[in-house]
Design an enzyme around this catalytic site. Structure first.
Site, short mmCIF file in Angstrom:
data_model
loop_
_atom_site.label_atom_id
_atom_site.label_comp_id
_atom_site.label_asym_id
_atom_site.label_seq_id
_atom_site.Cartn_x
_atom_site.Cartn_y
_atom_site.Cartn_z
N HIS A 64 56.31 53.30 -34.13
CA HIS A 64 56.85 54.37 -33.28
C HIS A 64 55.98 55.63 -33.31
O HIS A 64 55.51 56.08 -32.25
CB HIS A 64 58.30 54.66 -33.67
CG HIS A 64 58.88 55.89 -33.05
ND1 HIS A 64 59.07 56.02 -31.69
CD2 HIS A 64 59.30 57.07 -33.60
CE1 HIS A 64 59.58 57.22 -31.44
NE2 HIS A 64 59.73 57.87 -32.58
N HIS A 89 55.89 63.15 -36.96
CA HIS A 89 57.07 63.84 -36.40
C HIS A 89 58.41 63.45 -37.01
O HIS A 89 59.34 64.24 -37.01
CB HIS A 89 57.11 63.72 -34.87
CG HIS A 89 57.66 62.43 -34.35
ND1 HIS A 89 56.89 61.32 -34.14
CD2 HIS A 89 58.93 62.06 -34.03
CE1 HIS A 89 57.64 60.33 -33.67
NE2 HIS A 89 58.88 60.76 -33.60
N GLU A 93 62.19 64.61 -41.28
CA GLU A 93 63.59 64.35 -40.99
C GLU A 93 64.10 63.10 -41.71
O GLU A 93 65.23 63.07 -42.19
CB GLU A 93 63.78 64.21 -39.49
CG GLU A 93 65.23 64.42 -39.12
CD GLU A 93 65.52 64.04 -37.69
OE1 GLU A 93 64.56 63.89 -36.92
OE2 GLU A 93 66.69 63.88 -37.37
N ASP A 94 63.26 62.05 -41.75
CA ASP A 94 63.77 60.77 -42.21
C ASP A 94 63.32 60.34 -43.60
O ASP A 94 63.76 59.32 -44.10
CB ASP A 94 63.36 59.65 -41.22
CG ASP A 94 63.97 59.86 -39.85
OD1 ASP A 94 64.95 60.63 -39.76
OD2 ASP A 94 63.47 59.27 -38.88
N ASP A 155 58.00 61.44 -27.62
CA ASP A 155 58.94 60.75 -28.51
C ASP A 155 60.07 60.13 -27.69
O ASP A 155 60.41 58.96 -27.82
CB ASP A 155 59.49 61.81 -29.49
CG ASP A 155 60.45 61.23 -30.51
OD1 ASP A 155 60.32 60.03 -30.84
OD2 ASP A 155 61.34 61.98 -30.97
N ASP A 275 60.52 56.41 4.23
CA ASP A 275 59.45 57.02 3.42
C ASP A 275 59.47 56.47 2.00
O ASP A 275 59.73 57.16 1.04
CB ASP A 275 59.55 58.55 3.43
CG ASP A 275 60.97 59.03 3.18
OD1 ASP A 275 61.88 58.19 3.19
OD2 ASP A 275 61.15 60.23 2.96
MN MN Z 1 60.82 59.78 -33.14
#
Ligand code: MN
Length: 753
Positions: A64, A89, A93-94, A155, A275
């Site tokens: 990812h 990134h 956070e993780d 992301d 169109d």
């Molecule tokens: Mn992410």
């Protein structure tokens, strides 16, 4: 039985390396000094941090961040810092790594961007203040460093591309968030390809059938469309080639999402949408703005040599690029394929190679060309400055933040109008903007004091909408005050936010005034001002919040003497309730009889009669269902507020009837007709010709209220009218008060007994 899947870790390791090398290859052309080393360091850290994590699909998590970095480079045109940030990134956070770890290894800038990315990872729950809060955070980071939003968009794009492995409810949530905020942001930043793909993916997951249908039909009609386009561009290509131009012409179908929207809006099947595509002429001009422009106009001239243009649909974004940096020349021409008798409009977009790259990838791609032309980034810079100002203006209030979110979103897609200051300075505003919007764009003080404007030297009202090329001069007056009405005709979020703010400040004074009026009166009446009393007053005067109550007293909508009436009724109610509590609480019928005896009611009806004895029987119309005369209703004995009348269809009725049956009493209106009661109004203002006429027109024509008497006195230009009239209920009266207050010249409307 769970199935054990053997994972070949060696194979995975190879695949990870393969993907990493692909990323490096894409980044290579612009790598300097030890950029490659830094990227490698970030990659290693990310691999290590995520080593035990897998995505929902079962793949190693590191796929990812690598993919997000790849999007940053290839599809947005971002550089080394962004690649490092994209790789890292999700680390803070993780995983166990902290922002300090990142800062130590990669420096302040990277840490700052990662911090921004971590902050905006919260969810956007619809319509909640949490959503607004997260959104604010996101915009704050945007004004810090625009790369945060761009990496966030990368992301989001990768998450949307891999949405298949998510549960259905997650898919819907992520997809709706995407269409709600990310696609509009991508649009505003000029990231056209990303915006289009996000929209298409949204459709794929929320309307899978519609999406598939359009995709299949586009495929099925491709050959004939290609033939059509080839025929159309043939003469243009010949001429351009003959004159020695280097160029490319493409015919591209519009996005599935935009076709789907067209089908819905025009209520037409796919087959009747004409169109479906646009023809794009890309001139490979020399890197010189003048050359680019003249090449484009040359191409225009060739196109119109062969086909008749629709003059109304010529769009020149060469001279004035759109606020998101878009530069192009759009024309629509009429084309009839040989051997058919059906002509149709074809859209042709003409631009240089540089403009095309900006159109697809947005500002980031443009940075490579910076120095060449500054107009393009000006639009974005100006916008970011506006965002910053608006955030500043709404920072103290959650409700304001929510409103701001709405305004802001609706502005993301807005088209622009180009106007000029008296000195000839160009200002870009949202299409539909008025002179007042312009005034607020110049400065919020100018907006607040704006009384009129001169557009192209003629005097116009502040509500006048502006057109491209207008030269606008604002006329201000010290005594001018912003009014609620202004909100009806401004369109820019800056003006809206500022006006709301100014009105709120002014209203604060009314709140303080109202509160002290109530306190003074209560002191005279020997009522102790407690929270409970305020709450009772609030309910009695039908106000939603205590502030609402103060405001209406402060403004004079409610006269202080009304509190006396409240006191009497409160005492009377206490007596009734005492009686209910002592003997008849268990028996609704018994209670009703008691009530009737008390009020000398007719004996034959066995229900509480409401309506004409408004002032005798103590009841309140419930706010949950707002009954009006004629509705099927019942009464409910409450502990603090006497009898409340609910409609039998009220959403609360089942609960009340089934759980508190002993407190329910029958009730019906004395008559099916609307009953009116007499009310008096005192209106003050500055006298002018036609004022009385305006007042009576509103009262009798607009609201169909019967006037019993009207007395007007004027004294040195000051006007006072006493009007007695019949209204149906307090709501009706309130509506009237509000309307009358808006009449020009009126400055006070109050009720009296
Ligand atoms: Mn992410």
């Amino acid at each position: 039985m769970p199935i054990e899947v053997e994972i070949d870790l060696d194979l995975e390791r190879l695949e990870i390396l393969k993907r990493y090398r692909r990323l490096l290859r894409a980044a290579k052309p612009f790598l300097k000094d030890n950029d490659a080393k830094l990227i490698k360091k970030a990659f290693n850290l990310s691999v290590e941090a995520h080593k035990d994590m897998r995505r929902k699909s079962g793949e190693p998590y590191i796929y990812h961040p690598i993919a997000v970095a790849q999007i940053c480079v290839e599809e947005i045109g971002l550089g080394t810092t962004s690649i490092i940030c994209a790789l890292l990134h999700d680390v803070v956070e993780d995983t166990d790594y902290t922002l300090q770890d990142i800062e130590r290894q990669f420096g302040k800038k990277v840490a700052q961007i990662i911090d921004g990315l971590t902050k905006i990872s919260g969810q956007f729950e619809f319509g909640t203040s949490q959503q607004a809060e997260n959104f604010r955070k996101m915009l704050l980071t945007l004004s810090d460093d625009i790369r945060v939003i761009m990496i966030k968009l990368a992301d989001r794009l990768h998450n949307m591309r891999t949405l298949d492995s998510m549960a259905r409810d997650k898919q819907l949530k992520i997809a709706s968030e995407t269409i709600f905020i990310y696609a509009p942001l991508a649009h505003r930043l000029g990231l056209h390809s990303i915006k289009t793909e996000l929209e298409d993916l949204y459709l794929k997951y929320t309307e899978p059938e519609g999406f598939e249908e359009i995709r299949n039909k586009l495929r099925a009609t491709r050959a004939s469309r290609d033939r059509f386009i080839a025929k159309f561009i043939e003469p243009i290509e010949d001429d351009l080639r003959e004159q020695g131009y280097d160029f490319v012409i493409k015919g591209r179908p519009k996005s599935i999402y935009s076709i789907w929207n067209k089908m819905r809006k025009q209520k037409k099947p796919f087959e009747e949408i004409y169109d479906l595509f646009a023809v794009r002429v890309i001139m490979n001009s020399k890197d010189d703005p003048k050359e680019e422009k003249s090449d484009c106009w040359h191409a225009y001239s060739i196109v119109t040599d062969h086909y008749t243009p629709n003059i109304d649909r010529l769009k020149d974004w060469l001279a004035t690029p759109r606020a998101n940096g878009y530069e192009s020349l759009h024309i629509t021409v009429m084309y009839r394929p040989e051997g058919t008798d059906k002509a149709q409009w074809v859209e042709v977009q003409i631009r240089s190679k540089r403009m095309d790259e900006i159109a697809e990838k947005g500002v980031a791609a443009h940075w490579k060309y910076k120095g060449n032309d500054t107009k393009t980034t000006q639009g974005i810079d100006q916008w970011i400055n506006q965002v910053r100002e608006m955030l500043e203006a709404t920072k103290d209030s959650k409700a304001a933040a929510l409103e701001f979110l709405d305004d802001f979103r609706s502005n993301l897609f807005a088209e622009e109008v180009f106007v000029f200051t008296p000195k000839g300075e160009l200002r870009v505003l949202q299409r539909g903007a008025t002179a007042l919007d312009f005034a607020f764009d110049i400065h919020s003080e100018v907006g607040a004091r704006c009384i009129a404007a001169k557009v192209n030297n003629s005097l116009v009202p502040i509500s006048q909408s502006l057109n491209n090329g207008d030269q606008v001069e604002i006329i201000t007056a010290k005594r001018q005050k912003p009014s609620e009405d202004w909100l009806k005709f401004v369109v820019t979020s800056k003006a809206k936010a500022r006006i709301k703010e100014l009105i709120k400040e002014e209203n604060k004074q009314y709140l303080t005034d109202g509160r002290s009026i109530i306190e003074r009166k209560c002191k005279i009446l020997h009522l102790e001002v407690t929270n409970e009393l305020i709450n009772q007053l609030r309910a009695y005067f039908n106000c939603k919040t205590p502030n609402d109550l103060y405001y209406r007293f402060g403004k004079g909508y409610i006269n202080a003497d009304e509190i006396k009436k409240f006191k009497h009724e409160k005492e009377a109610k206490l007596n009734v309730l005492a009686k209910i509590n002592t003997d008849t609480m268990q028996d609704g019928k018994q209670f009703t009889k008691e009530l009737k005896k008390m009020h000398g009611e007719r004996a034959d009806a066995d229900a509480l009669l409401i309506g004409e004895d408004m002032d005798k029987i103590d009841y309140i119309l419930a706010k949950c269902c707002n009954p009006i005369p004629g509705d099927d209703v019942f009464g409910f004995v409450t502990v603090n507020e006497g009898i409340k009348i609910h409609r039998t269809t009220c959403p609360n009725a089942p609960e009340l009837l089934s759980n508190h049956g002993n407190r329910v009493i029958k009730a019906k209106w004395t008559s099916q007709q609307k009953l009116a009661f007499l009310a008096g109004l005192r209106i003050e203002g500055t006298d002018r010709v036609g004022l009385v006429n305006d007042l009576t027109r509103i009262i009798s024509n607009e609201l169909h209220i019967n006037i019993r008497s009207i007395a007007v006195e004027t004294d040195e230009g000051i006007f006072e009218a006493i009007i007695k009239l019949y209204v149906y209920d307090t709501r009706h009266l309130e509506q009237l008060l509000q309307k009358l207050e808006k009449v020009e010249g009126v400055f006070k409307v109050a009720r009296f007994d």
